[in-house]
Design a protein around this motif. Structure first.
Motif, PDB file in Angstrom:
ATOM      1  N   UNK A  16     -32.314  14.153  28.070  1.00  0.00           N
ATOM      2  CA  UNK A  16     -33.608  15.011  28.060  1.00  0.00           C
ATOM      3  C   UNK A  16     -33.157  16.524  28.447  1.00  0.00           C
ATOM      4  N   UNK A  17     -32.506  16.655  29.600  1.00  0.00           N
ATOM      5  CA  UNK A  17     -32.174  17.921  30.087  1.00  0.00           C
ATOM      6  C   UNK A  17     -31.279  18.916  28.884  1.00  0.00           C
ATOM      7  N   UNK A  18     -30.240  17.898  28.322  1.00  0.00           N
ATOM      8  CA  UNK A  18     -29.464  18.817  27.323  1.00  0.00           C
ATOM      9  C   UNK A  18     -30.378  19.037  26.145  1.00  0.00           C
ATOM     10  N   UNK A  19     -31.468  18.195  25.699  1.00  0.00           N
ATOM     11  CA  UNK A  19     -32.383  18.575  24.685  1.00  0.00           C
ATOM     12  C   UNK A  19     -33.094  19.933  25.032  1.00  0.00           C
ATOM     13  N   UNK A  20     -33.473  20.142  26.341  1.00  0.00           N
ATOM     14  CA  UNK A  20     -34.251  21.400  26.732  1.00  0.00           C
ATOM     15  C   UNK A  20     -33.256  22.528  26.698  1.00  0.00           C
ATOM     16  N   UNK A  21     -31.962  22.272  27.179  1.00  0.00           N
ATOM     17  CA  UNK A  21     -30.968  23.489  26.972  1.00  0.00           C
ATOM     18  C   UNK A  21     -30.810  23.974  25.668  1.00  0.00           C
ATOM     19  N   UNK A  22     -31.019  23.076  24.755  1.00  0.00           N
ATOM     20  CA  UNK A  22     -30.919  23.469  23.268  1.00  0.00           C
ATOM     21  C   UNK A  22     -32.103  24.274  22.809  1.00  0.00           C
ATOM     22  N   UNK A  23     -33.284  24.391  23.586  1.00  0.00           N
ATOM     23  CA  UNK A  23     -34.272  25.269  23.053  1.00  0.00           C
ATOM     24  C   UNK A  23     -33.855  26.613  23.278  1.00  0.00           C
ATOM     25  N   UNK A  24     -33.194  27.050  24.366  1.00  0.00           N
ATOM     26  CA  UNK A  24     -32.678  28.453  24.440  1.00  0.00           C
ATOM     27  C   UNK A  24     -31.270  28.753  23.962  1.00  0.00           C
ATOM     28  N   UNK A  25     -30.557  27.721  23.534  1.00  0.00           N
ATOM     29  CA  UNK A  25     -29.253  27.859  23.084  1.00  0.00           C
ATOM     30  C   UNK A  25     -28.875  26.803  21.918  1.00  0.00           C
ATOM     31  N   UNK A  26     -29.339  27.131  20.899  1.00  0.00           N
ATOM     32  CA  UNK A  26     -29.067  26.165  19.799  1.00  0.00           C
ATOM     33  C   UNK A  26     -27.808  25.805  19.620  1.00  0.00           C
ATOM     34  N   UNK A  27     -26.600  26.701  19.918  1.00  0.00           N
ATOM     35  CA  UNK A  27     -25.361  26.176  19.791  1.00  0.00           C
ATOM     36  C   UNK A  27     -24.854  24.750  20.638  1.00  0.00           C
TER      37      UNK A  27
END
Length: 384
Positions: A16-27
């Motif tokens: 879940x944390x990794x998913x949220x990191x993608x919100x600001x860094x789609x790479x």
């Protein structure tokens, strides 16, 4: 850590944390898609972006598939069970191909697209809609792997609201601005209102768009240093949502990811929340010492995808909508059946059901109703 039928709470929280990191860094999506697939014991997965107007199906961040399969899927997507299901489903609703296993294995899509490449099952959910563009996340199993069971489906359902939230935020923002060293200046340039709050909802920063939204006064205000919607129900819901968003970083909770902020006149805003205390998100907003980011937007002005509003209005099933869209291309019943891999009697059965639901008597009347129907107003409520 506790185990959830063999899945550790730590693994779930990390995903879940990794998913949220993608919100600001789609790479970060490629690695995160693999995390999601691994958690659900899948051999392939990724994100698809469907351009309905140009009938394109672009695979992003995918893994575990042969290039020939991706080409085949792209060319046949409009005829697949996924296409119509994505249009009529709510964001985050998980569908599984093997739910109707007997019907699946008898379909042309299974015989021509899945079976030649050893794919046994797929599950997916629509995660973002913007006008005629739609994104969905999927996972799949191949060869002799068993069909998805309740554990894997349940985990995928648990992750779906977080993926929807992350993609909504990415779509609302020009991500390049958040990678700038001049963070405050570039956040001020965003068209979405950005409110950064602490764990209990006190505002530590808001951008220029957010200030304008508050000054307008119809939907939002500041009360005791907290963001406070004018509507009492929305005010209570936002307070709870901020608390739960902060808790997402602590324990992997699945709080409400978006909510309506009405103004009493049939309009208003949609708020989407993102916890920012962990990982890459914390690094980006470090200058503000924030716990939660609240992104506030006017409801998207782009029209709904072709057929979507019509299907929802008349409660058409996915199968009925597939037939309707085929007929709308000028095909007859037999040609539509050939294209969709179903028999002409099935097409006519779907037609009879649609006549009853739309109170029409002939195919010409049904198609005329489809082409002339437009929603009078947009529903300001976000999908839940």
């Amino acid at each position: 850590m506790m185990d959830l039928d063999g899945v550790s709470a730590q693994a779930l929280s990390d995903t879940i944390g990794a998913i949220y990191d993608c919100a600001l860094d789609p790479q970060r999506w490629p690695d995160t898609c693999r995390k999601v697939a691994d958690l659900c014991e899948s051999t392939g997965g990724g994100i698809c972006v469907h351009d309905v107007r140009h009938v394109q199906n672009d695979q992003l961040f995918v893994f575990g598939y042969q290039s020939e399969f991706l080409e085949k899927l792209g060319s046949q997507y409009a005829k697949s069970p996924m296409a119509a299901a994505d249009i009529v489903a709510n964001l985050g609703d998980v569908n599984v191909l093997s739910t109707n296993h007997n019907e699946l294995v008898e379909s042309r899509f299974y015989r021509e697209v899945l079976e030649p490449f050893g794919l046994m099952d797929m599950m997916w959910f629509p995660a973002l809609r913007t006008g005629a563009r739609m994104a969905s996340m999927h996972a799949s199993r191949k060869d002799k792997a068993p069909r998805y069971q309740q554990l894997e489906i349940g985990l995928f359902k648990l992750l779906s609201p977080h993926v929807c939230r992350a993609l909504t935020i990415s779509d609302a923002l020009d991500i390049r601005t958040l990678r700038s060293e001049m963070l405050e200046k570039t956040v001020d340039a965003l068209t979405a209102g950005v409110f950064l709050t602490d764990r209990v909802g006190r505002i530590v920063y808001m951008n220029l768009t957010a200030e304008r939204q508050v000054k307008a006064g119809a939907s939002l205000r500041i009360l005791n240093s907290r963001l406070d919607p004018v509507d009492p129900a929305a005010s209570a819901a936002l307070s709870i949502a901020i608390e739960r968003a902060a808790a997402d970083d602590d324990d992997g909770g699945s709080g409400q990811h978006s909510l309506a902020i009405p103004n009493g006149n049939g309009a208003g805003y949609v708020a989407t929340l993102l916890p920012v205390q962990r990982g890459h998100r914390r690094d980006i907003v470090a200058p503000f010492a924030a716990s939660v980011a609240v992104f506030v937007q006017d409801p998207i002005d782009a029209p709904l995808m072709p057929g979507e509003a019509f299907a929802r209005l008349h409660k058409l099933t996915g199968g009925e909508l597939r037939v309707l869209l085929a007929l709308a291309q000028g095909l007859g019943a037999r040609e539509a059946g050939d294209m969709l891999g179903i028999g002409e009697p099935t097409v006519r059965t779907h037609l009879q059901h649609m006549f009853a639901k739309t109170q029409t008597l002939r195919q010409a009347d049904l198609l005329r109703l489809l082409h002339t129907s437009t929603p009078a107003v947009r529903d300001p409520r976000p999908p839940v």
